[in-house]
Design an enzyme around this catalytic site. Structure first.
Site, PDB file in Angstrom:
ATOM      1  N   ASP A 255      51.911  30.466  19.445  1.00 41.27           N
ATOM      2  CA  ASP A 255      52.458  31.496  18.570  1.00 41.27           C
ATOM      3  C   ASP A 255      51.319  32.411  18.130  1.00 41.27           C
ATOM      4  O   ASP A 255      50.246  31.941  17.748  1.00 41.27           O
ATOM      5  CB  ASP A 255      53.133  30.895  17.341  1.00 41.27           C
ATOM      6  CG  ASP A 255      54.029  31.905  16.657  1.00 41.27           C
ATOM      7  OD1 ASP A 255      55.211  31.987  17.038  1.00 41.27           O
ATOM      8  OD2 ASP A 255      53.544  32.654  15.782  1.00 41.27           O
ATOM      9  N   THR A 256      51.561  33.710  18.223  1.00 39.82           N
ATOM     10  CA  THR A 256      50.558  34.708  17.865  1.00 39.82           C
ATOM     11  C   THR A 256      51.022  35.473  16.640  1.00 39.82           C
ATOM     12  O   THR A 256      52.176  35.911  16.574  1.00 39.82           O
ATOM     13  CB  THR A 256      50.320  35.685  19.034  1.00 39.82           C
ATOM     14  OG1 THR A 256      49.872  34.941  20.174  1.00 39.82           O
ATOM     15  CG2 THR A 256      49.273  36.735  18.681  1.00 39.82           C
TER      16      THR A 256
END
Length: 197
Positions: free
Chosen positions: A73-74
């Protein structure tokens, strides 16, 4: 204990898929809808790591002994504000207006989970510097490139990366969505049989 020999990617991101392909890793994509909310007390890297681990936990009971799952997840942080994926074009314009002319931080959290229950969670951070942008440039980018599926409303690999990013401190690939150097290092320890060399 079985050493994993099959890599699963739980991501719909074409950028993450391309990065794993460019690493010469063989993998399968396995997708599932997972809630991406997070506890409000978490900050910066903690958020990215929590979300990556949370996504992996949704698959925990489904993994075979020879499988290792990769989730990521960014997030984009401007000071202490988290800029997630924009809701619509105007939200994207708002985010980019905030980012223009400033530096911000991109964090990507990664979780590697094996069918035997081994779990490794880590994150990487990159500081991104944007030059000042006009409203016309921002609206051109949003309308032409539709960055509604990207944290912070931009992709460093497309027009705005070419025209507006003046400096990076850290991994460029982390900004694209996967710190591949760290992924390689951790897979070498956790599942060396997955590496092509």
């Amino acid at each position: 204990m079985n050493t994993p020999t099959r890599l699963l990617l739980a991501s719909n991101s074409p950028r993450r898929r391309q990065l794993l392909t460019d690493l010469s890793l063989r993998y399968e994509v396995r997708l599932k809808e997972v809630d991406e909310s997070f506890p409000p007390h978490l900050r910066r890297a903690e958020i990215a790591e929590y979300l990556a681990a949370h996504k992996a936990n949704a698959y925990r009971t489904e993994l075979a002994p020879d499988e290792v799952l990769l989730t990521a997840d960014t997030i984009v942080c401007l000071d202490e504000q988290v800029l997630n994926k924009p809701e619509d074009e105007e939200d994207a314009v708002r985010m980019l207006t905030q980012l223009q002319g400033r530096a911000h931080d991109v964090y990507t959290g990664v979780c590697l989970l094996t069918g035997a229950g081994q779990q490794v969670v880590f994150s990487d951070q990159t500081q991104v510097h944007f030059r000042a942008l006009s409203e016309a440039e921002i609206r051109f980018y949003v309308q032409r490139y539709q960055p509604l599926d990207k944290a912070g409303a931009y992709g460093a690999q497309d027009w705005i990366g070419l025209a507006a990013v003046t400096r990076l401190e850290g991994s460029y690939f982390n900004v694209m969505g996967l710190p591949v150097h760290r992924v390689w290092e951790e897979l070498a320890k956790l599942a060396p049989g997955l590496l092509p060399c």
